[in-house]
Design an enzyme around this catalytic site. Structure first.
Site, PDB file in Angstrom:
ATOM      1  N   HIS A  91      -5.452 -15.271  -8.070  1.00  0.00           N
ATOM      2  CA  HIS A  91      -5.428 -15.291  -9.537  1.00  0.00           C
ATOM      3  C   HIS A  91      -4.753 -16.557 -10.063  1.00  0.00           C
ATOM      4  CE1 HIS A  91      -5.954 -10.606  -9.771  1.00  0.00           C
ATOM      5  NE2 HIS A  91      -7.000 -11.249  -9.281  1.00  0.00           N
ATOM      6  N   CYS A 145     -13.553 -31.925 -17.288  1.00  0.00           N
ATOM      7  CA  CYS A 145     -12.430 -32.829 -17.001  1.00  0.00           C
ATOM      8  C   CYS A 145     -11.868 -32.599 -15.592  1.00  0.00           C
ATOM      9  CB  CYS A 145     -11.329 -32.621 -18.041  1.00  0.00           C
ATOM     10  SG  CYS A 145      -9.833 -33.528 -17.666  1.00  0.00           S
ATOM     11  N   CYS A 152      -6.824 -28.530 -17.274  1.00  0.00           N
ATOM     12  CA  CYS A 152      -7.433 -28.839 -18.550  1.00  0.00           C
ATOM     13  C   CYS A 152      -8.362 -27.688 -18.952  1.00  0.00           C
ATOM     14  CB  CYS A 152      -8.230 -30.140 -18.419  1.00  0.00           C
ATOM     15  SG  CYS A 152      -8.969 -30.657 -19.968  1.00  0.00           S
ATOM     16  N   GLY A 206       2.155  -3.488  -2.049  1.00  0.00           N
ATOM     17  CA  GLY A 206       2.546  -3.500  -3.457  1.00  0.00           C
ATOM     18  C   GLY A 206       1.433  -3.733  -4.449  1.00  0.00           C
ATOM     19  N   THR A 207       0.285  -3.125  -4.208  1.00  0.00           N
ATOM     20  CA  THR A 207      -0.783  -3.228  -5.202  1.00  0.00           C
ATOM     21  C   THR A 207      -1.291  -1.836  -5.546  1.00  0.00           C
ATOM     22  OG1 THR A 207      -2.999  -4.066  -5.694  1.00  0.00           O
ATOM     23  CG2 THR A 207      -2.458  -3.811  -3.364  1.00  0.00           C
ATOM     24  N   ASP A 233       3.151 -15.688  -9.500  1.00  0.00           N
ATOM     25  CA  ASP A 233       4.553 -16.082  -9.659  1.00  0.00           C
ATOM     26  C   ASP A 233       5.010 -17.185  -8.706  1.00  0.00           C
ATOM     27  OD1 ASP A 233       4.917 -14.703  -7.177  1.00  0.00           O
ATOM     28  OD2 ASP A 233       5.376 -12.837  -8.222  1.00  0.00           O
ATOM     29  N   CYS A 243      -3.811 -32.530 -22.144  1.00  0.00           N
ATOM     30  CA  CYS A 243      -4.259 -33.043 -20.854  1.00  0.00           C
ATOM     31  C   CYS A 243      -3.992 -34.552 -20.761  1.00  0.00           C
ATOM     32  CB  CYS A 243      -5.753 -32.752 -20.687  1.00  0.00           C
ATOM     33  SG  CYS A 243      -6.435 -33.464 -19.187  1.00  0.00           S
TER      34      CYS A 243
HETATM   35  P1  OAD Z   1       0.121  -3.281 -10.523  1.00  0.00           P
HETATM   36  O1  OAD Z   1       1.234  -3.472 -11.511  1.00  0.00           O
HETATM   37  O2  OAD Z   1      -1.139  -2.646 -10.981  1.00  0.00           O
HETATM   38  O3  OAD Z   1       0.661  -2.383  -9.312  1.00  0.00           O
HETATM   39  C1  OAD Z   1       1.889  -2.638  -8.666  1.00  0.00           C
HETATM   40  C2  OAD Z   1       2.014  -1.715  -7.467  1.00  0.00           C
HETATM   41  O4  OAD Z   1       3.231  -2.032  -6.802  1.00  0.00           O
HETATM   42  C3  OAD Z   1       2.068  -0.228  -7.799  1.00  0.00           C
HETATM   43  O5  OAD Z   1       1.179   0.481  -6.947  1.00  0.00           O
HETATM   44  C4  OAD Z   1       3.514   0.168  -7.491  1.00  0.00           C
HETATM   45  O6  OAD Z   1       3.636   1.499  -7.019  1.00  0.00           O
HETATM   46  C5  OAD Z   1       3.871  -0.825  -6.408  1.00  0.00           C
HETATM   47  N1  OAD Z   1       5.309  -1.107  -6.263  1.00  0.00           N
HETATM   48  C6  OAD Z   1       6.323  -0.955  -7.153  1.00  0.00           C
HETATM   49  N2  OAD Z   1       7.493  -1.364  -6.645  1.00  0.00           N
HETATM   50  C7  OAD Z   1       7.243  -1.782  -5.383  1.00  0.00           C
HETATM   51  C8  OAD Z   1       8.045  -2.306  -4.329  1.00  0.00           C
HETATM   52  N3  OAD Z   1       9.358  -2.521  -4.476  1.00  0.00           N
HETATM   53  N4  OAD Z   1       7.424  -2.617  -3.164  1.00  0.00           N
HETATM   54  C9  OAD Z   1       6.097  -2.431  -2.988  1.00  0.00           C
HETATM   55  N5  OAD Z   1       5.289  -1.929  -3.953  1.00  0.00           N
HETATM   56  C10 OAD Z   1       5.851  -1.609  -5.128  1.00  0.00           C
HETATM   57  O7  OAD Z   1      -0.152  -4.685  -9.868  1.00  0.00           O
HETATM   58  P2  OAD Z   1      -1.393  -5.199  -8.985  1.00  0.00           P
HETATM   59  O8  OAD Z   1      -2.008  -4.101  -8.203  1.00  0.00           O
HETATM   60  O9  OAD Z   1      -0.913  -6.385  -8.259  1.00  0.00           O
HETATM   61  O10 OAD Z   1      -4.895  -9.294 -12.805  1.00  0.00           O
HETATM   62  O11 OAD Z   1      -2.412  -5.630 -10.102  1.00  0.00           O
HETATM   63  C11 OAD Z   1      -3.357  -6.571  -9.789  1.00  0.00           C
HETATM   64  C12 OAD Z   1      -3.880  -7.276 -10.998  1.00  0.00           C
HETATM   65  O12 OAD Z   1      -3.973  -6.386 -12.110  1.00  0.00           O
HETATM   66  C13 OAD Z   1      -3.027  -8.397 -11.517  1.00  0.00           C
HETATM   67  O13 OAD Z   1      -3.121  -9.548 -10.768  1.00  0.00           O
HETATM   68  C14 OAD Z   1      -3.623  -8.597 -12.899  1.00  0.00           C
HETATM   69  C15 OAD Z   1      -3.799  -7.146 -13.304  1.00  0.00           C
HETATM   70  O14 OAD Z   1      -4.910  -6.880 -14.106  1.00  0.00           O
HETATM   71  C16 OAD Z   1      -5.164 -10.278 -13.716  1.00  0.00           C
HETATM   72  O15 OAD Z   1      -4.385 -10.598 -14.578  1.00  0.00           O
HETATM   73  C17 OAD Z   1      -6.498 -10.956 -13.568  1.00  0.00           C
END
Ligand code: OAD
Length: 246
Positions: free
Chosen positions: A122, A135, A130, A191-192, A108, A153
């Protein structure tokens, strides 16, 4: 020795960050939740929508290039309308004072807009490239001040696509990431969900080599939780300004 328990987890996590020589910070979709950017998993996650899933793979783009372009343009504009939140800003301030390596899975562009130099593993919706590997055309990082480009392109005339990593494609900044994993003595995960392989493996590797792992997430449990030294439960936009004392 490597677990901090009890009520005052925030203080424990603060002490770890204060003594760490260099901290690896990895952020996921949760840090942008308060900015209004949708997450991937969960009840309202993007993966619930078949049209989004279709274009998460390069094949979808080859089959329906115009629709893929329009879908990602829509996502790009939506992200551009979102603003960085206090979590992004706290990380930017912290990074200006301390030795950190910041890596994000998000596309984002909000870390950059908050003033951080984040490694975008990512890619970014704010850049185009492209479709041809030969390219190598890649647009400037931000086209915000410019007109929305056509989907062709300017260098070779083939199609352009958004510069994001799709399933089956190589994650970016891999060497820098491996270097940071080797040199940092603390890991801060924000937040992952930890569902993506490199994140889950990373957390295990830190703990197995007896280094500190802090997790900031409102969820009670993520796949990373069993491997963390401290899990601070709460939203990043509230926890990070306190944790990082900015
Ligand atoms: P997810 O959507 O899997 O997980 C988001 C996490 O953020 C969850 O564990 C939530 O509990 C947590 N969360 C929610 N609100 C929050 C807040 N206010 N503060 C902190 N945490 C909060 O997203 P990612 O783990 O980032 O890949 O997923 C990683 C990748 O999965 C993405 O980049 C994408 C996807 O497959 C590709 O597209 C290649």
């Amino acid at each position: 020795m490597f677990f901090v328990t009890g009520r005052n987890k925030l203080n424990g996590a603060r002490d770890i960050l204060a003594t760490a020589r260099q901290t690896l910070i990895v952020t996921g979709a949760g840090i942008s939740a308060a900015s209004g950017v949708p997450m991937f998993r969960g009840r309202h996650g993007l993966w619930r929508y078949p049209e989004f899933w279709k274009f998460a793979h390069p094949r979808g783009h080859e089959r329906e290039p115009q629709l893929a372009w329009d879908t990602f343009e829509y996502a790009r504009v939506l992200c551009e309308l979102c603003q960085p939140n206090d979590g992004h800003r706290a990380l930017a301030t912290f990074a200006s004072r301390r030795a950190v390596c910041l890596f994000t899975q998000n596309v984002d562009g909000l870390h950059a807009r908050a003033g951080s130099e984040a490694h975008e593993m990512h890619g970014s919706l704010q850049r185009y490239r492209c479709v041809s590997e030969l390219c190598r055309y890649s647009s400037l990082p931000s086209l915000r001040q410019q007109q929305v480009p056509t989907s062709w392109c300017p260098s070779c005339g083939r199609r352009l696509r958004h510069d994001v990593v799709l399933f089956g494609e190589q994650v970016r900044c891999w060497d820098d990431y491996q270097q940071a994993i080797r040199t940092c003595d603390a890991l801060l995960l924000v937040g992952t969900s930890g569902m993506v392989t490199n994140t889950a493996g990373l957390v295990r590797r830190f703990r197995q080599t007896r280094r500190w792992v802090i997790e900031v997430n409102p969820a009670l449990f993520t796949p990373a939780t069993p491997w963390t030294s401290v899990s601070v439960r709460g939203p990043a936009e509230e926890i990070l300004p306190e944790l990082l004392e900015v």
